[in-house]
Design a protein around this motif. Sequence first.
Motif, mmCIF file in Angstrom:
data_model
loop_
_atom_site.group_PDB
_atom_site.id
_atom_site.type_symbol
_atom_site.label_atom_id
_atom_site.label_comp_id
_atom_site.label_asym_id
_atom_site.label_seq_id
_atom_site.Cartn_x
_atom_site.Cartn_y
_atom_site.Cartn_z
ATOM 1 N N GLY A 119 0.799 -1.219 0.000
ATOM 2 C CA GLY A 119 0.000 0.000 0.000
ATOM 3 C C GLY A 119 0.832 1.269 0.000
ATOM 4 N N TYR A 120 0.152 2.382 -0.204
ATOM 5 C CA TYR A 120 0.813 3.679 -0.328
ATOM 6 C C TYR A 120 1.577 4.057 0.933
ATOM 7 N N GLN A 121 0.978 3.809 2.089
ATOM 8 C CA GLN A 121 1.620 4.180 3.344
ATOM 9 C C GLN A 121 2.941 3.429 3.536
ATOM 10 N N ALA A 122 2.941 2.130 3.269
ATOM 11 C CA ALA A 122 4.156 1.328 3.422
ATOM 12 C C ALA A 122 5.237 1.740 2.427
ATOM 13 N N LYS A 123 4.826 2.193 1.253
ATOM 14 C CA LYS A 123 5.794 2.545 0.215
ATOM 15 C C LYS A 123 6.385 3.941 0.369
ATOM 16 N N HIS A 124 5.667 4.844 1.056
ATOM 17 C CA HIS A 124 6.087 6.239 1.057
ATOM 18 C C HIS A 124 6.271 6.868 2.432
ATOM 19 N N TYR A 125 5.977 6.151 3.507
ATOM 20 C CA TYR A 125 6.089 6.703 4.856
ATOM 21 C C TYR A 125 6.963 5.819 5.726
ATOM 22 N N ALA A 126 7.490 6.405 6.788
ATOM 23 C CA ALA A 126 8.242 5.659 7.797
ATOM 24 C C ALA A 126 7.695 6.042 9.168
ATOM 25 N N CYS A 127 7.546 5.072 10.035
ATOM 26 C CA CYS A 127 7.129 5.307 11.415
ATOM 27 C C CYS A 127 8.394 5.606 12.215
ATOM 28 N N ILE A 128 8.483 6.828 12.747
ATOM 29 C CA ILE A 128 9.704 7.312 13.395
ATOM 30 C C ILE A 128 9.417 7.641 14.857
ATOM 31 N N GLN A 129 10.361 7.259 15.729
ATOM 32 C CA GLN A 129 10.221 7.590 17.149
ATOM 33 C C GLN A 129 10.690 9.021 17.374
ATOM 34 N N ARG A 130 9.850 9.797 18.030
ATOM 35 C CA ARG A 130 10.105 11.210 18.283
ATOM 36 C C ARG A 130 10.504 11.440 19.740
ATOM 37 N N VAL A 131 10.532 12.700 20.107
ATOM 38 C CA VAL A 131 10.866 13.109 21.472
ATOM 39 C C VAL A 131 9.917 12.435 22.462
ATOM 40 N N GLU A 132 10.445 12.018 23.599
ATOM 41 C CA GLU A 132 9.685 11.386 24.682
ATOM 42 C C GLU A 132 9.079 10.057 24.270
ATOM 43 N N ARG B 114 6.553 11.317 6.047
ATOM 44 C CA ARG B 114 6.628 11.087 4.606
ATOM 45 C C ARG B 114 8.005 11.502 4.091
ATOM 46 N N GLY B 115 8.519 10.735 3.147
ATOM 47 C CA GLY B 115 9.777 11.085 2.515
ATOM 48 C C GLY B 115 10.958 10.407 3.163
ATOM 49 N N TRP B 116 12.159 10.876 2.784
ATOM 50 C CA TRP B 116 13.364 10.210 3.257
ATOM 51 C C TRP B 116 14.360 11.137 3.926
ATOM 52 N N ALA B 117 14.164 12.458 3.843
ATOM 53 C CA ALA B 117 15.107 13.373 4.480
ATOM 54 C C ALA B 117 15.021 13.215 5.992
ATOM 55 N N PRO B 118 16.111 13.457 6.716
ATOM 56 C CA PRO B 118 16.064 13.343 8.168
ATOM 57 C C PRO B 118 14.992 14.262 8.744
ATOM 58 N N PRO B 119 14.236 13.787 9.753
ATOM 59 C CA PRO B 119 13.149 14.599 10.304
ATOM 60 C C PRO B 119 13.690 15.826 11.037
ATOM 61 N N ASP B 120 12.916 16.912 10.993
ATOM 62 C CA ASP B 120 13.321 18.078 11.766
ATOM 63 C C ASP B 120 12.801 17.916 13.193
ATOM 64 N N LYS B 121 13.003 18.918 14.011
ATOM 65 C CA LYS B 121 12.667 18.813 15.432
ATOM 66 C C LYS B 121 11.198 19.104 15.714
ATOM 67 N N THR B 122 10.444 19.532 14.711
ATOM 68 C CA THR B 122 9.051 19.872 14.950
ATOM 69 C C THR B 122 8.177 18.628 14.967
ATOM 70 N N ILE B 123 7.030 18.741 15.558
ATOM 71 C CA ILE B 123 6.075 17.640 15.597
ATOM 72 C C ILE B 123 5.347 17.624 14.263
ATOM 73 N N ILE B 124 5.218 16.440 13.681
ATOM 74 C CA ILE B 124 4.503 16.336 12.416
ATOM 75 C C ILE B 124 3.093 15.853 12.671
ATOM 76 N N ASN B 125 2.256 16.023 11.707
ATOM 77 C CA ASN B 125 0.864 15.620 11.819
ATOM 78 C C ASN B 125 0.754 14.108 11.672
ATOM 79 N N ALA B 126 0.389 13.438 12.753
ATOM 80 C CA ALA B 126 0.335 11.967 12.756
ATOM 81 C C ALA B 126 -0.808 11.441 11.898
ATOM 82 N N THR B 127 -1.747 12.309 11.501
ATOM 83 C CA THR B 127 -2.873 11.838 10.689
ATOM 84 C C THR B 127 -2.610 12.036 9.209
ATOM 85 N N ASP B 128 -1.438 12.478 8.821
ATOM 86 C CA ASP B 128 -1.116 12.753 7.420
ATOM 87 C C ASP B 128 -1.370 11.595 6.477
ATOM 88 N N PRO B 129 -0.972 10.338 6.819
ATOM 89 C CA PRO B 129 -1.226 9.259 5.859
ATOM 90 C C PRO B 129 -2.696 9.046 5.692
#
Length: 195
Positions: A160-173, A180-195
């Motif tokens: 599916g699209y989510q598996a092909k284009h997103y990564a589940c990443i552990q954030r602060v705390e 989405r994407g492959w660049a290293p995540p920034d320090k801001t909180i992203i929208n968890a409902t994006d997919p």
Amino acid sequence: SWHCCGTMEVSVSGWMLRTCMHTQLIRAKVVGKKLMKDGPFGTMRYTVKQMKMYRGFQIMPHVQYIYTEASESLCGVKLEVNKYQYLITGRVYEGKVYTGLCNWYEKWDRLTLSQRKGLNHRYHLGCGCKIRPCYYLPCFATSKNECIWTDMLSNFGHSGYQAKHYACIQRVEGYCSWYRGWAPPDKTIINATDP
């Protein structure tokens, strides 16, 4: 492959999570194969030309052979000789790399750009996360280290699209969320409902 892996949770946990579960992760071309007469059913030994190692340097810095059960009914994998490059995960046992149906193996040209880049830049950041498949709405995370996998609602399985284009990443705390994407995540909180 459910009976080979033990539980359905493993078989639908996503490509990303499978990179965390194995000691070896390589990109290789199969250049030969030989049926070994060990055990009651035999073992297939694939000779590989390793193109790149993503995981497992400390245990085995170079992989020349990949072993699997000779029969697919015993969870062995069938790889084609001199045709494709593969991404292959496996475990080292007694100095040999073994793979099977529960491991991640895929033709390299079938991986999306996000998946390819994730091998170097992303997937290891999600090893503390758990991916929970969502089969019916509504779905909720039951702990802060879970990402809800919604591909199951429209496409059954890892394609599916989510598996092909997103990564589940552990954030602060310890909170996990999709990115989405492959660049290293920034320090801001992203929208968890994006997919």
